[in-house]
Design an enzyme around this catalytic site. Structure first.
Site, PDB file in Angstrom:
ATOM      1  N   PHE A 119      50.633 -10.396   1.496  1.00  0.00           N
ATOM      2  CA  PHE A 119      51.947 -10.464   1.097  1.00  0.00           C
ATOM      3  C   PHE A 119      52.198 -10.297  -0.282  1.00  0.00           C
ATOM      4  O   PHE A 119      51.351 -10.765  -1.380  1.00  0.00           O
ATOM      5  CB  PHE A 119      51.898 -11.544   1.266  1.00  0.00           C
ATOM      6  CG  PHE A 119      53.342 -12.821   0.951  1.00  0.00           C
ATOM      7  CD1 PHE A 119      53.900 -12.627   2.079  1.00  0.00           C
ATOM      8  CD2 PHE A 119      53.252 -13.199   0.071  1.00  0.00           C
ATOM      9  CE1 PHE A 119      55.036 -12.612   2.030  1.00  0.00           C
ATOM     10  CE2 PHE A 119      54.765 -12.918  -0.690  1.00  0.00           C
ATOM     11  CZ  PHE A 119      56.012 -12.915   0.495  1.00  0.00           C
ATOM     12  N   ASP A 173      47.691  -7.218  -7.708  1.00  0.00           N
ATOM     13  CA  ASP A 173      48.582  -8.329  -7.669  1.00  0.00           C
ATOM     14  C   ASP A 173      47.726  -9.716  -7.640  1.00  0.00           C
ATOM     15  O   ASP A 173      47.820 -10.107  -6.707  1.00  0.00           O
ATOM     16  CB  ASP A 173      49.112  -8.296  -6.488  1.00  0.00           C
ATOM     17  CG  ASP A 173      50.368  -8.580  -5.952  1.00  0.00           C
ATOM     18  OD1 ASP A 173      50.532  -9.489  -6.766  1.00  0.00           O
ATOM     19  OD2 ASP A 173      51.033  -8.992  -4.573  1.00  0.00           O
ATOM     20  N   LYS A 201      55.530 -14.689 -11.204  1.00  0.00           N
ATOM     21  CA  LYS A 201      55.805 -16.188 -11.224  1.00  0.00           C
ATOM     22  C   LYS A 201      55.662 -17.255 -12.150  1.00  0.00           C
ATOM     23  O   LYS A 201      56.317 -17.375 -13.068  1.00  0.00           O
ATOM     24  CB  LYS A 201      54.761 -16.483  -9.559  1.00  0.00           C
ATOM     25  CG  LYS A 201      55.119 -16.405  -8.675  1.00  0.00           C
ATOM     26  CD  LYS A 201      54.046 -17.114  -7.285  1.00  0.00           C
ATOM     27  CE  LYS A 201      54.580 -16.324  -5.617  1.00  0.00           C
ATOM     28  NZ  LYS A 201      55.873 -15.718  -5.969  1.00  0.00           N
TER      29      LYS A 201
END
Length: 403
Positions: A144, A229, A258
């Site tokens: 994801f 990531d 984030k």
């Protein structure tokens, strides 16, 4: 009761006026502090999601809020047509935290991933010598990385991918954790391997020991960039600054987001050395809001919080308490547990309930978590959570599992 409580009406209004691209729990939050949320009816909830790790430092961390307030009174946006007085400090301090030469700031995690893809392709053509239009990137099943059209092109989640074609070519998908399959997929046109060091959306899936070092080695041997990531797994979540740190692995490129915005503003970044990020020239990539003064002011304080090591230590120490509590529930409703720092994936016995049902029942008990696939849920509390609050979350989960 509905004519007294505000929540049902607020939920109905949201359903009426919002595209249904999410299926949120019927909780309507109005305020928050630390690890606690309060809804429009005054009910408090322990936050065990932390905005998918965007709130690693809790809600309204005083140092971050103060930085935002101070910057709001001075300057919020210039565009990248000019340089502002927060920009160099942010880029320098983040580069130093990552051990890299340069930083390219963007806004969202998906933008950071798109940036990484573009940089890797350009590096492949200009530095590695791949023939024009032939670059490929190796990725993993269960990934994801975001929801843009290019990123969903190499998703194996049909909910994320179906009906959004035609799909962007140039990606090879291999099983996550299978070093032999990854090695076999690399050819002369491979410019990068793009991986999550821990797959968050898939249910906090930790790869086999030795996998990440093996990826690092094969990328070095085959002249391929290793892109990590760390948008969810990085910045203290796993008990280290980066999830890659647990096995002493340093990728060529970090993708960050984030928590970098402190739960206040969207901030993302790519960090790499000059021989990689240096392939970009003016006009070839950018963002009006990327690296804006407000974002940089907040992110500087985020980096300084991480530079103390306090939050990494809290995550590691409290994560062991969380692990012990959750492992005690295996065989009592849980069939699997994966924990790294304050990040846990829990597999509930599907005969008992779905992940969605478990999260609804937890919410009724004042604990907010998020389901993912099937009967799996994730816990990712803010790193400011206390031992007592961890025990509370585990106790409430035990009650849910007991029925």
């Amino acid at each position: 009761m509905d004519d007294i409580l505000r929540t049902p009406g607020a939920v109905r209004d949201a359903e009426r006026w919002t595209a249904h691209n999410y299926h949120p729990l019927p909780v309507v939050i109005s305020s928050a502090e630390g690890a606690w949320l309060t809804d429009v009816d005054g009910r408090r909830y322990l936050d065990c999601l932390a905005g998918y790790s965007a709130l690693n430092f809790g809600h309204r961390h005083p140092q971050l809020i103060a930085a935002a307030h101070a910057q709001l009174d001075r300057l919020t946006l210039t565009s990248r047509a000019f340089i502002h007085d927060q920009f160099a400090d942010f880029c320098r301090e983040l580069a130093e935290l990552c051990g890299k030469d340069l930083v390219l700031p963007m806004n969202t995690g998906a933008e950071a991933v798109e940036t990484g893809i573009k940089v890797a392709r350009k590096w492949g053509y200009q530095v590695k010598g791949v023939a024009a239009g032939q670059a490929n990137i190796v990725v993993a099943e269960g990934n994801f990385h975001g929801r843009t059209t290019t990123i969903v092109s190499f998703s194996t989640d049909e909910d994320a991918r179906a009906d959004f074609g035609p799909y962007t070519p140039g990606f090879t998908v291999v099983p996550y954790g299978d070093l032999d399959a990854l090695t076999a997929a690399i050819d002369e046109n491979t410019v990068a391997v793009l991986l999550e060091p821990i797959q968050g959306e898939q249910g906090v899936v930790v790869p086999p020991e030795g996998y990440l070092p093996g990826v690092r080695q094969v990328c070095t041997e085959r002249n391929v960039l290793f892109i990590a990531d760390e948008i969810q797994s990085g910045l203290g979540r796993t008990g280290a600054t980066f999830a890659c740190d647990h096995e002493g692995v340093v990728p060529d490129m970090y993708l960050l987001g984030k928590a970098l915005g402190g739960g206040i503003v969207p901030v993302s970044a790519v960090a790499a050395n000059a021989d990689v990020l240096g392939v970009l020239k003016p006009g070839q990539h950018g963002s009006t809001f990327g690296g804006n003064p407000l974002a940089c002011a907040v992110a500087i304080e985020v980096v300084r919080l991480l530079a103390t090591g306090e939050f990494q230590r809290r995550s590691a120490e409290l994560g062991e308490r969380l692990r012990a509590g959750l492992e005690g529930l295996v065989g009592k409703g849980l069939v699997g547990v994966r924990v790294r720092g304050l990040w846990a994936g829990l597999d509930i016995d599907p005969a008992l309930m779905s992940g969605r049902e478990a999260c609804e029942r937890l919410a009724a008990r004042g604990v907010l978590a998020k389901d993912t696939h099937g009967s799996t849920i994730r816990l990712a509390p803010p790193l400011v959570i206390t031992e007592e609050e961890i025990d509370l979350a585990v106790a409430q989960l035990a009650e849910v599992l007991a029925g």
